[in-house]
Motif scaffolding. Structure first.
Motif, mmCIF file in Angstrom:
data_model
loop_
_atom_site.group_PDB
_atom_site.id
_atom_site.type_symbol
_atom_site.label_atom_id
_atom_site.label_comp_id
_atom_site.label_asym_id
_atom_site.label_seq_id
_atom_site.Cartn_x
_atom_site.Cartn_y
_atom_site.Cartn_z
ATOM 1 N N VAL A 97 0.877 -1.175 0.000
ATOM 2 C CA VAL A 97 0.000 0.000 0.000
ATOM 3 C C VAL A 97 0.910 1.220 0.000
ATOM 4 C CG1 VAL A 97 -1.762 1.309 1.229
ATOM 5 C CG2 VAL A 97 -1.863 -1.197 1.212
ATOM 6 N N SER A 98 0.725 2.101 -0.971
ATOM 7 C CA SER A 98 1.627 3.235 -1.154
ATOM 8 C C SER A 98 0.839 4.512 -1.401
ATOM 9 C CB SER A 98 2.561 2.994 -2.348
ATOM 10 O OG SER A 98 3.317 1.826 -2.174
ATOM 11 N N PHE A 99 1.514 5.636 -1.148
ATOM 12 C CA PHE A 99 0.926 6.947 -1.419
ATOM 13 C C PHE A 99 1.410 7.424 -2.776
ATOM 14 C CE2 PHE A 99 1.292 6.452 3.165
ATOM 15 C CZ PHE A 99 -0.021 6.690 3.559
ATOM 16 N N VAL A 100 0.491 7.991 -3.558
ATOM 17 C CA VAL A 100 0.791 8.444 -4.911
ATOM 18 C C VAL A 100 0.618 9.957 -4.992
ATOM 19 C CG1 VAL A 100 0.180 8.187 -7.354
ATOM 20 C CG2 VAL A 100 -0.062 6.234 -5.802
ATOM 21 N N PRO A 101 1.616 10.724 -5.414
ATOM 22 C CA PRO A 101 2.967 10.244 -5.741
ATOM 23 C C PRO A 101 3.860 10.044 -4.517
ATOM 24 C CG PRO A 101 2.823 12.579 -6.162
ATOM 25 C CD PRO A 101 1.444 12.151 -5.755
ATOM 26 N N THR A 102 3.599 10.797 -3.410
ATOM 27 C CA THR A 102 4.399 10.660 -2.199
ATOM 28 C C THR A 102 3.490 10.845 -0.983
ATOM 29 O OG1 THR A 102 4.943 13.018 -1.980
ATOM 30 C CG2 THR A 102 6.420 11.666 -3.350
ATOM 31 N N ARG A 103 3.972 10.426 0.178
ATOM 32 C CA ARG A 103 3.212 10.624 1.403
ATOM 33 C C ARG A 103 3.098 12.115 1.743
ATOM 34 N NH1 ARG A 103 2.174 7.205 6.194
ATOM 35 N NH2 ARG A 103 1.484 8.618 7.843
ATOM 36 N N LYS A 104 4.124 12.889 1.434
ATOM 37 C CA LYS A 104 4.090 14.313 1.750
ATOM 38 C C LYS A 104 3.087 15.076 0.893
ATOM 39 C CE LYS A 104 8.765 14.855 3.602
ATOM 40 N NZ LYS A 104 10.070 15.560 3.460
ATOM 41 N N GLN A 105 2.890 14.638 -0.333
ATOM 42 C CA GLN A 105 1.960 15.306 -1.234
ATOM 43 C C GLN A 105 1.054 14.272 -1.892
ATOM 44 O OE1 GLN A 105 4.873 17.501 -3.683
ATOM 45 N NE2 GLN A 105 4.053 19.375 -2.758
ATOM 46 N N PRO A 106 0.193 13.636 -1.113
ATOM 47 C CA PRO A 106 -0.608 12.540 -1.669
ATOM 48 C C PRO A 106 -1.823 13.024 -2.451
ATOM 49 C CG PRO A 106 -1.166 12.860 0.632
ATOM 50 C CD PRO A 106 -0.060 13.836 0.325
ATOM 51 N N SER A 107 -2.037 12.422 -3.594
ATOM 52 C CA SER A 107 -3.292 12.610 -4.318
ATOM 53 C C SER A 107 -4.076 11.302 -4.369
ATOM 54 C CB SER A 107 -3.029 13.097 -5.747
ATOM 55 O OG SER A 107 -2.267 12.142 -6.468
ATOM 56 N N GLY A 108 -3.404 10.203 -3.987
ATOM 57 C CA GLY A 108 -4.064 8.912 -3.977
ATOM 58 C C GLY A 108 -3.354 7.944 -3.049
ATOM 59 N N VAL A 109 -4.074 6.898 -2.673
ATOM 60 C CA VAL A 109 -3.498 5.791 -1.910
ATOM 61 C C VAL A 109 -3.803 4.520 -2.692
ATOM 62 C CG1 VAL A 109 -3.393 4.565 0.279
ATOM 63 C CG2 VAL A 109 -3.888 7.023 0.250
ATOM 64 N N ASN A 110 -2.754 3.791 -3.031
ATOM 65 C CA ASN A 110 -2.853 2.649 -3.939
ATOM 66 C C ASN A 110 -2.434 1.367 -3.237
ATOM 67 O OD1 ASN A 110 -1.144 0.775 -5.902
ATOM 68 N ND2 ASN A 110 -2.754 1.733 -7.106
ATOM 69 N N GLY A 111 -3.251 0.342 -3.337
ATOM 70 C CA GLY A 111 -2.915 -0.969 -2.813
ATOM 71 C C GLY A 111 -2.854 -1.981 -3.937
ATOM 72 N N GLN A 112 -1.848 -2.847 -3.909
ATOM 73 C CA GLN A 112 -1.685 -3.874 -4.934
ATOM 74 C C GLN A 112 -1.301 -5.188 -4.275
ATOM 75 O OE1 GLN A 112 0.874 -2.562 -8.304
ATOM 76 N NE2 GLN A 112 1.108 -0.693 -7.113
ATOM 77 N N THR A 113 -1.758 -6.285 -4.844
ATOM 78 C CA THR A 113 -1.340 -7.599 -4.382
ATOM 79 C C THR A 113 -1.379 -8.572 -5.547
ATOM 80 O OG1 THR A 113 -1.676 -9.288 -2.670
ATOM 81 C CG2 THR A 113 -3.658 -8.395 -3.698
#
Length: 210
Positions: free
Chosen positions: A153-169
């Motif tokens: 699970v990652s922040f897109v593009p970064t945690r400091k400036q997030p526009s989305g939260v993406n999870g992949q498996t």
């Protein structure tokens, strides 16, 4: 490395990274012809993730991958992708080329590992579903995850400036992605949002592989 990871995640981002809409439907059911990903989460599960009721869902595409895009009342979006892992892996050569050409990977060891992944794809031509999930784990390891990890699970593009939260498996030969895109993330409890994305991802992947 954060920039390289963001490029890898861009494949699965919402409309800003190249998805295209194909019709739509109101909340409350799966339309005939919709991708299977539109049936993996209920409207209630999507609403729990987004914190708002679902108003519409529609077929979309990310690269060549079919996806389902949910709209909620405050204009946030939730995107769900679920495909055989071999289909996901067919997107990788162009994506890895993009990472290489971007010049954002400065560490020689990391650059060599990306190159090795690209060479493996070239040598094998195409990956079966199990091999594609193994490649998914390899790419997570390149980004700093433990060996053998199958979920991120990652922040897109970064945690400091997030526009989305993406999870992949990727397990059992099946690849699933769930992403929330919101204009309000910078003022949100990001750990709580990431946990909700992870919960939705596990639910969607579980429904797909059950």
């Amino acid at each position: 490395m954060r920039s390289a990871a963001a490029l890898l995640l861009c494949l699965l981002a919402l409309t800003g990274c190249g998805s295209s809409d194909d019709g739509g439907q109101k909340a409350g059911g799966q339309e005939s012809g919709s991708p299977e990903s539109c049936g993996l989460l209920t409207d209630a599960q999507v609403a729990e993730l987004a914190g708002q009721p679902v108003t519409q869902s529609r077929a979309t595409a990310v690269g060549s991958l079919p996806a389902c895009l949910y709209m909620v009342e405050n204009s946030d979006k939730v995107q769900v992708i679920d495909v055989p892992a071999s289909e996901w892996s067919r997107e990788l050569p162009a994506l890895l080329d993009q990472v290489e050409q971007s010049g954002v990977v400065n560490d020689p060891k990391t650059r060599d590992r990306f190159a090795a992944a690209r060479e493996k794809l070239d040598a094998e031509g195409s990956l079966d579903d199990d091999a594609a999930c193994a490649m998914f784990s390899d790419l997570l390891e390149i980004q700093g995850a433990p060996a053998g990890e199958s979920q991120i699970v990652s922040f897109v593009p970064t945690r400091k400036q997030p526009s989305g939260v993406n999870g992949q498996t990727c397990t059992d030969g099946d690849y699933t992605s769930v992403q929330l895109q919101s204009a309000d993330l910078q003022s949100a409890d990001l750990d709580a949002v990431a946990k909700r994305v992870g919960t939705a991802l596990e639910a969607a992947h579980g429904a797909a592989t059950d």
